[in-house]
Write an enzyme that holds these catalytic residues in place. Structure first.
Site, short mmCIF file in Angstrom:
data_model
loop_
_atom_site.label_atom_id
_atom_site.label_comp_id
_atom_site.label_asym_id
_atom_site.label_seq_id
_atom_site.Cartn_x
_atom_site.Cartn_y
_atom_site.Cartn_z
N LYS A 103 0.88 -1.16 0.00
CA LYS A 103 0.00 0.00 0.00
C LYS A 103 0.91 1.21 0.00
O LYS A 103 1.54 1.53 1.02
CB LYS A 103 -0.92 0.02 1.22
CG LYS A 103 -1.79 1.27 1.24
CD LYS A 103 -2.55 1.46 2.54
CE LYS A 103 -3.07 2.89 2.59
NZ LYS A 103 -3.71 3.20 3.87
N ASN A 212 -9.32 2.12 9.11
CA ASN A 212 -8.64 1.73 10.35
C ASN A 212 -9.21 2.49 11.54
O ASN A 212 -9.89 1.93 12.41
CB ASN A 212 -7.13 1.98 10.21
CG ASN A 212 -6.30 1.43 11.36
OD1 ASN A 212 -5.12 1.15 11.20
ND2 ASN A 212 -6.86 1.27 12.56
#
Lengths: 283, 70
Positions: A103, A212
């Site tokens: 990522k 998240n």
């Protein structure tokens, strides 16, 4: 209830049944991390790469949780503010975790954590050339997304809003344009505050959502993990089902014929038919 | 003390045995081989190459691992 199954999300040769990608940061404990990941239904989790403290050998570490859960691990380059350090971090991550997935984050400044487009393009090109499967965090600029996809990114991941801001998808139009313009999976990454934000992203047609803080920062992270999962599935189903058009006027659900005597408006006052369609094209 | 050289490990100055290889440094610091990735002077040293790399004076070594993150 009859089981409904979706097509898997395919990224870099991996098939994911869950379209929620979940980060492992900011939980109160390793146990909470493990439980939240499980409840979210995710199959791909992000991790960060940081210096290892000497002698910091805990009994059980994040690596154990990730392995025990059977998750695909997606290391990030969070905290990198230039292409070179992002590339170095990616190489370290590949060696550590034995995955080509990365990522990619090349950030502009610590206050907004907005992606830096110039560094992001440079690092994407470099990493694709080195054989990485680059899932690239980017702004919601549609043309930039096209360039990243053309460079060979495995997934383009526009921010809904700044990382950890919890403001949801601020520019749905741009996110939609990105999905029209690129052929790789578009994953809305960052800014998700609550389950409806995930649903909105999925209703727009996003291939997935990465989040998240929305879970880890909730008052009850475990309950929020369930909510995010449900929001993701609901949004995906609604997208596939095809929502109704937005209209300015009402559109009766019950028959307009067969009413009892003297009930209902006169035919002359009715705003039925196509006249009720949204004249400003909101939909 | 000619048997020691000075390196930087995760930004800290440390003394190690001359001729020590990276793999030995990993173990000496109490880490399992597969819980750490290693960089020397900004270049990755892949796991299989650690045993062949002998530390040099003033090497800047980074030991990294995974932590929670989004």
């Amino acid at each position: 209830m009859e089981q409904w199954t979706d097509e898997p999300l395919r990224i870099a040769g991996i098939e994911l049944q869950s379209r929620l990608l979940v980060g492992t940061g900011k939980y109160a404990s390793l146990e909470q991390t493990e439980e939240a990941l499980k409840l979210s239904g995710t199959q791909m989790v992000t991790v960060a790469i940081r210096r290892l403290d000497a002698g910091a050998t805990e009994e059980r570490c994040l690596m154990d949780v990730v392995r025990a859960g059977g998750y695909h691990v997606l290391p990030n380059t969070a905290g990198c503010f230039d292409a070179e350090s992002a590339v170095r971090t990616a190489r370290l991550a590949r060696d550590l975790l034995e995955t080509d997935l990365i990522k990619l984050e090349v950030l502009g400044d610590p206050r907004t954590l907005l992606p830096d487009p110039v560094g992001t393009l440079a690092a994407t090109e470099q990493l694709v050339g080195e054989g990485f499967k680059v899932m690239v965090y980017t702004s919601d600029d549609p043309r930039l997304a096209v360039h990243l996809a053309d460079l060979g990114a495995a997934s383009v991941m526009p921010a809904g809003s700044p990382i950890g801001s919890g403001r949801g998808v601020l520019n749905p139009t741009n996110v939609q344009l990105i999905m029209e313009l690129v052929d790789v999976p578009v994953i809305v990454d960052a800014g998700v505050g609550t389950a409806s934000d995930v649903a909105v992203a999925m209703e727009l047609g996003a291939a997935g959502v990465l989040l998240n803080t929305g879970i880890a920062g909730a008052r009850d992270p475990l309950l929020m993990a369930r909510a995010m999962r449900a929001g993701c599935e609901a949004g995906r189903q609604a997208y596939l089902a095809g929502r109704i058009e937005r209209r300015l006027y009402a559109n009766a659900s019950s028959p307009e014929e067969g009413l009892i005597e003297e009930a209902g408006p006169g035919a002359a006052n009715s705003a039925g038919g196509d006249k009720g369609k949204d004249p400003v094209g909101v939909s | 003390m000619s048997g020691l050289i000075g390196i930087h490990l995760n930004g800290e100055a440390v003394q190690v045995q001359k001729g020590l290889c990276l793999e030995e440094l990993v173990r000496e610091r109490g880490h399992a081989s597969n819980e750490v990735a290693v960089e020397v002077n900004r270049d990755l040293v892949p796991r299989p190459a650690r045993a062949e790399y002998s530390l040099q004076e003033e090497d800047r070594v980074e030991f990294v691992t995974l932590v929670g993150g989004g």
